[in-house]
Every structure is written in structure tokens, then in C-alpha cells.
Design a protein around this motif. Structure first.
Motif, PDB file in Angstrom:
ATOM      1  N   LYS A 298       6.520  14.273 -15.688  1.00  0.00           N
ATOM      2  CA  LYS A 298       6.721  15.885 -16.019  1.00  0.00           C
ATOM      3  C   LYS A 298       8.385  16.273 -16.432  1.00  0.00           C
ATOM      4  CE  LYS A 298       5.527  20.140 -15.999  1.00  0.00           C
ATOM      5  NZ  LYS A 298       4.722  20.441 -17.327  1.00  0.00           N
ATOM      6  N   GLY A 299       9.072  15.292 -15.784  1.00  0.00           N
ATOM      7  CA  GLY A 299      10.567  15.275 -16.041  1.00  0.00           C
ATOM      8  C   GLY A 299      11.167  14.724 -17.577  1.00  0.00           C
ATOM      9  N   ARG A 300       9.935  14.042 -18.338  1.00  0.00           N
ATOM     10  CA  ARG A 300      10.617  13.589 -19.539  1.00  0.00           C
ATOM     11  C   ARG A 300      10.444  14.694 -20.494  1.00  0.00           C
ATOM     12  NH1 ARG A 300      11.932   8.265 -19.492  1.00  0.00           N
ATOM     13  NH2 ARG A 300      12.021   7.391 -17.373  1.00  0.00           N
ATOM     14  N   ASN A 301      11.220  14.488 -21.596  1.00  0.00           N
ATOM     15  CA  ASN A 301      11.254  15.230 -22.533  1.00  0.00           C
ATOM     16  C   ASN A 301      10.088  15.180 -23.687  1.00  0.00           C
ATOM     17  OD1 ASN A 301      13.566  16.476 -21.759  1.00  0.00           O
ATOM     18  ND2 ASN A 301      14.911  14.644 -22.910  1.00  0.00           N
ATOM     19  N   SER A 302       9.078  14.318 -23.516  1.00  0.00           N
ATOM     20  CA  SER A 302       8.115  14.320 -24.741  1.00  0.00           C
ATOM     21  C   SER A 302       6.800  14.152 -23.835  1.00  0.00           C
ATOM     22  CB  SER A 302       8.242  13.324 -25.457  1.00  0.00           C
ATOM     23  OG  SER A 302       7.930  11.987 -24.967  1.00  0.00           O
ATOM     24  N   LYS A 303       5.781  14.746 -24.737  1.00  0.00           N
ATOM     25  CA  LYS A 303       4.399  14.541 -24.316  1.00  0.00           C
ATOM     26  C   LYS A 303       3.917  13.209 -24.084  1.00  0.00           C
ATOM     27  CE  LYS A 303       3.233  19.330 -25.640  1.00  0.00           C
ATOM     28  NZ  LYS A 303       2.342  20.256 -26.543  1.00  0.00           N
ATOM     29  N   LYS A 304       4.372  12.554 -24.958  1.00  0.00           N
ATOM     30  CA  LYS A 304       3.961  10.917 -25.168  1.00  0.00           C
ATOM     31  C   LYS A 304       4.438  10.287 -23.849  1.00  0.00           C
ATOM     32  CE  LYS A 304       4.312   6.996 -28.099  1.00  0.00           C
ATOM     33  NZ  LYS A 304       4.650   6.514 -29.093  1.00  0.00           N
ATOM     34  N   GLU A 305       5.545  10.559 -23.321  1.00  0.00           N
ATOM     35  CA  GLU A 305       6.234  10.056 -22.228  1.00  0.00           C
ATOM     36  C   GLU A 305       5.448  10.401 -21.006  1.00  0.00           C
ATOM     37  OE1 GLU A 305      10.444   8.576 -22.108  1.00  0.00           O
ATOM     38  OE2 GLU A 305      10.575  10.713 -23.503  1.00  0.00           O
ATOM     39  N   PHE A 306       5.360  11.732 -20.764  1.00  0.00           N
ATOM     40  CA  PHE A 306       4.344  12.157 -19.765  1.00  0.00           C
ATOM     41  C   PHE A 306       3.111  11.627 -19.643  1.00  0.00           C
ATOM     42  CE2 PHE A 306       2.788  16.281 -17.814  1.00  0.00           C
ATOM     43  CZ  PHE A 306       2.581  15.970 -16.332  1.00  0.00           C
ATOM     44  N   ILE A 307       2.225  11.316 -20.736  1.00  0.00           N
ATOM     45  CA  ILE A 307       1.105  10.935 -20.719  1.00  0.00           C
ATOM     46  C   ILE A 307       1.041   9.404 -20.297  1.00  0.00           C
ATOM     47  CG2 ILE A 307      -0.830   9.793 -22.345  1.00  0.00           C
ATOM     48  CD1 ILE A 307      -0.711  12.593 -23.877  1.00  0.00           C
TER      49      ILE A 307
ATOM     50  N   LEU B  27       0.838  -1.075  -0.017  1.00  0.00           N
ATOM     51  CA  LEU B  27      -0.017   0.074   0.010  1.00  0.00           C
ATOM     52  C   LEU B  27       0.703   1.315   0.298  1.00  0.00           C
ATOM     53  CD1 LEU B  27      -2.539   1.590   0.306  1.00  0.00           C
ATOM     54  CD2 LEU B  27      -2.760   1.086   2.839  1.00  0.00           C
ATOM     55  N   GLU B  28       1.693   1.241   0.814  1.00  0.00           N
ATOM     56  CA  GLU B  28       2.697   2.427   1.016  1.00  0.00           C
ATOM     57  C   GLU B  28       3.262   2.831  -0.382  1.00  0.00           C
ATOM     58  OE1 GLU B  28       3.806   2.654   5.759  1.00  0.00           O
ATOM     59  OE2 GLU B  28       5.176   1.311   4.584  1.00  0.00           O
ATOM     60  N   SER B  29       3.919   1.692  -1.165  1.00  0.00           N
ATOM     61  CA  SER B  29       4.603   1.574  -2.593  1.00  0.00           C
ATOM     62  C   SER B  29       3.853   2.174  -3.383  1.00  0.00           C
ATOM     63  CB  SER B  29       5.124   0.090  -2.796  1.00  0.00           C
ATOM     64  OG  SER B  29       5.754   0.161  -3.854  1.00  0.00           O
ATOM     65  N   ALA B  30       2.340   1.660  -3.498  1.00  0.00           N
ATOM     66  CA  ALA B  30       1.410   2.041  -4.543  1.00  0.00           C
ATOM     67  C   ALA B  30       1.178   3.593  -4.309  1.00  0.00           C
ATOM     68  CB  ALA B  30       0.177   1.349  -4.408  1.00  0.00           C
ATOM     69  N   VAL B  31       0.733   4.027  -3.210  1.00  0.00           N
ATOM     70  CA  VAL B  31       0.461   5.474  -2.790  1.00  0.00           C
ATOM     71  C   VAL B  31       1.669   6.282  -2.980  1.00  0.00           C
ATOM     72  CG1 VAL B  31       0.528   5.560  -0.653  1.00  0.00           C
ATOM     73  CG2 VAL B  31      -1.075   6.986  -1.533  1.00  0.00           C
ATOM     74  N   THR B  32       2.779   6.064  -2.918  1.00  0.00           N
ATOM     75  CA  THR B  32       3.712   6.867  -3.278  1.00  0.00           C
ATOM     76  C   THR B  32       4.213   6.985  -4.557  1.00  0.00           C
ATOM     77  OG1 THR B  32       5.424   5.326  -2.446  1.00  0.00           O
ATOM     78  CG2 THR B  32       4.913   6.877  -0.921  1.00  0.00           C
ATOM     79  N   SER B  33       3.838   5.722  -5.318  1.00  0.00           N
ATOM     80  CA  SER B  33       4.257   5.883  -6.817  1.00  0.00           C
ATOM     81  C   SER B  33       3.253   6.894  -7.461  1.00  0.00           C
ATOM     82  CB  SER B  33       3.800   4.475  -7.157  1.00  0.00           C
ATOM     83  OG  SER B  33       3.973   4.296  -8.655  1.00  0.00           O
ATOM     84  N   ILE B  34       2.149   7.355  -6.959  1.00  0.00           N
ATOM     85  CA  ILE B  34       1.273   8.206  -7.661  1.00  0.00           C
ATOM     86  C   ILE B  34       1.997   9.529  -7.900  1.00  0.00           C
ATOM     87  CG2 ILE B  34      -0.986   9.569  -7.655  1.00  0.00           C
ATOM     88  CD1 ILE B  34      -1.965   7.502  -5.766  1.00  0.00           C
ATOM     89  N   PRO B  35       2.304  10.049  -6.865  1.00  0.00           N
ATOM     90  CA  PRO B  35       3.019  11.564  -7.122  1.00  0.00           C
ATOM     91  C   PRO B  35       4.505  11.256  -7.743  1.00  0.00           C
ATOM     92  CG  PRO B  35       3.324  11.091  -4.820  1.00  0.00           C
ATOM     93  CD  PRO B  35       2.292  10.213  -5.520  1.00  0.00           C
ATOM     94  N   MET B  36       5.198  10.137  -7.585  1.00  0.00           N
ATOM     95  CA  MET B  36       6.407   9.811  -8.113  1.00  0.00           C
ATOM     96  C   MET B  36       6.356   9.982  -9.700  1.00  0.00           C
ATOM     97  SD  MET B  36       8.516   7.499  -5.331  1.00  0.00           S
ATOM     98  CE  MET B  36       7.539   6.112  -5.565  1.00  0.00           C
ATOM     99  N   ASN B  37       5.275   9.059 -10.146  1.00  0.00           N
ATOM    100  CA  ASN B  37       5.101   8.803 -11.355  1.00  0.00           C
ATOM    101  C   ASN B  37       4.691  10.118 -12.247  1.00  0.00           C
ATOM    102  OD1 ASN B  37       5.911   6.161 -12.796  1.00  0.00           O
ATOM    103  ND2 ASN B  37       4.630   5.593 -10.893  1.00  0.00           N
ATOM    104  N   ILE B  38       3.942  11.020 -11.589  1.00  0.00           N
ATOM    105  CA  ILE B  38       3.596  12.475 -12.046  1.00  0.00           C
ATOM    106  C   ILE B  38       4.985  13.368 -12.267  1.00  0.00           C
ATOM    107  CG2 ILE B  38       2.585  14.592 -11.745  1.00  0.00           C
ATOM    108  CD1 ILE B  38       0.395  12.580 -10.260  1.00  0.00           C
ATOM    109  N   ALA B  39       5.924  12.981 -11.275  1.00  0.00           N
ATOM    110  CA  ALA B  39       7.074  13.711 -11.114  1.00  0.00           C
ATOM    111  C   ALA B  39       7.961  13.459 -12.454  1.00  0.00           C
ATOM    112  CB  ALA B  39       7.760  13.837  -9.986  1.00  0.00           C
ATOM    113  N   GLU B  40       8.242  12.139 -12.545  1.00  0.00           N
ATOM    114  CA  GLU B  40       9.144  11.403 -13.279  1.00  0.00           C
ATOM    115  C   GLU B  40       8.538  11.867 -14.834  1.00  0.00           C
ATOM    116  OE1 GLU B  40      11.454   7.410 -14.561  1.00  0.00           O
ATOM    117  OE2 GLU B  40      10.038   7.479 -12.961  1.00  0.00           O
TER     118      GLU B  40
END
Length: 126
Positions: A61-70, A46-59
Motif C-alpha cells: 500500500k505504501g508503494r507508488n504504483s498499483k502494479k507494485e501493490f498488486i 510460522l510466526e514469520s509467515a503469519v506476520t508477513s501477511i499484514p506486513m506485505n499488505i502495508a508495504e
């Protein structure tokens, strides 16, 4: 000179902020769970899943393409569904009150809607 915050674009995303709040609330709720030792793996998941939410949003956003961000937004959304499923199991086992579950579920649904809206906005601008 730009400050450090200006260079970290994901912090400007309201969906990231809300997912951070949700992660902290779930972790605090987990701290109150009195589950048998043999179920610690579920708590860790549960802790892994819930922290994955903002971590994936941040990662994403840091990518170089809109496709990767999506793609990372879709992964984040999947982590919300995983989080909700685990929370529901915990509620059914009596480890989490129905009131606490409902509050966390409401916040998660809001984040799901925000992610969908962000995906749609990025897709339209691509």
C-alpha cells in the motif's frame, strides 16, 4: 491538520485489519504449543509467515504504483498459504487442535478471498 492515522493508508484496509487479527491469533496459539525444543525453527517459521501477511499488505500500500501493490498482495497471499501449511502440520502432529486449526483456516480463507477481490479491483482501475 490531519492526524497521524490519516497518513497511514494501509490501516484503512479491512484486509489488513483481518490479517492483523489472524497474526495475533496464530501467535497466541503458538504460545500454547508444547513442542520439543528441536522444532522451534518450525514455530519461528510460522510466526514469520503469519506476520508477513499484514506486513506485505502495508508495504504494498505504501508503494507508488498499483502494479507494485498488486505484487505485494500476491506475496501476502503466498504467506497465507505457507501459514496454512504449517498450521496443518502442527494440527497433524497434535500440537494444535482440529477446532483451532479449522477456526484459523476459516479466517485465512476469508483473507485470501479479500486479497483476490482487492487485486481484481486494483487491476480494473489500472
Amino acid at each position: 491538520m490531519a492526524n497521524r492515522h490519516d497518513q497511514i493508508a494501509y490501516r484503512d484496509l479491512q484486509v489488513w485489519e483481518k490479517s492483523m487479527v489472524l497474526a495475533n491469533l496464530v501467535i497466541k496459539a503458538v504460545d500454547e504449543i508444547d513442542a520439543p525444543r528441536k522444532h522451534f525453527r518450525m514455530i519461528e517459521q510460522l510466526e514469520s509467515a503469519v506476520t508477513s501477511i499484514p506486513m506485505n499488505i502495508a508495504e504494498g500500500k505504501g508503494r507508488n504504483s498499483k502494479k507494485e501493490f498488486i505484487q505485494f498482495l500476491y506475496i501476502s497471499r503466498s504467506s497465507i498459504y505457507e501459514t496454512l501449511t504449517l498450521l496443518e502440520i502442527f494440527q497433524q502432529l497434535g500440537w494444535l487442535s482440529e477446532e483451532k486449526f479449522n477456526d484459523l483456516e476459516r479466517q485465512a480463507i476469508e483473507i485470501i478471498k479479500m486479497i483476490k477481490g482487492l487485486i481484481n479491483a486494483i487491476s480494473r482501475s489500472a
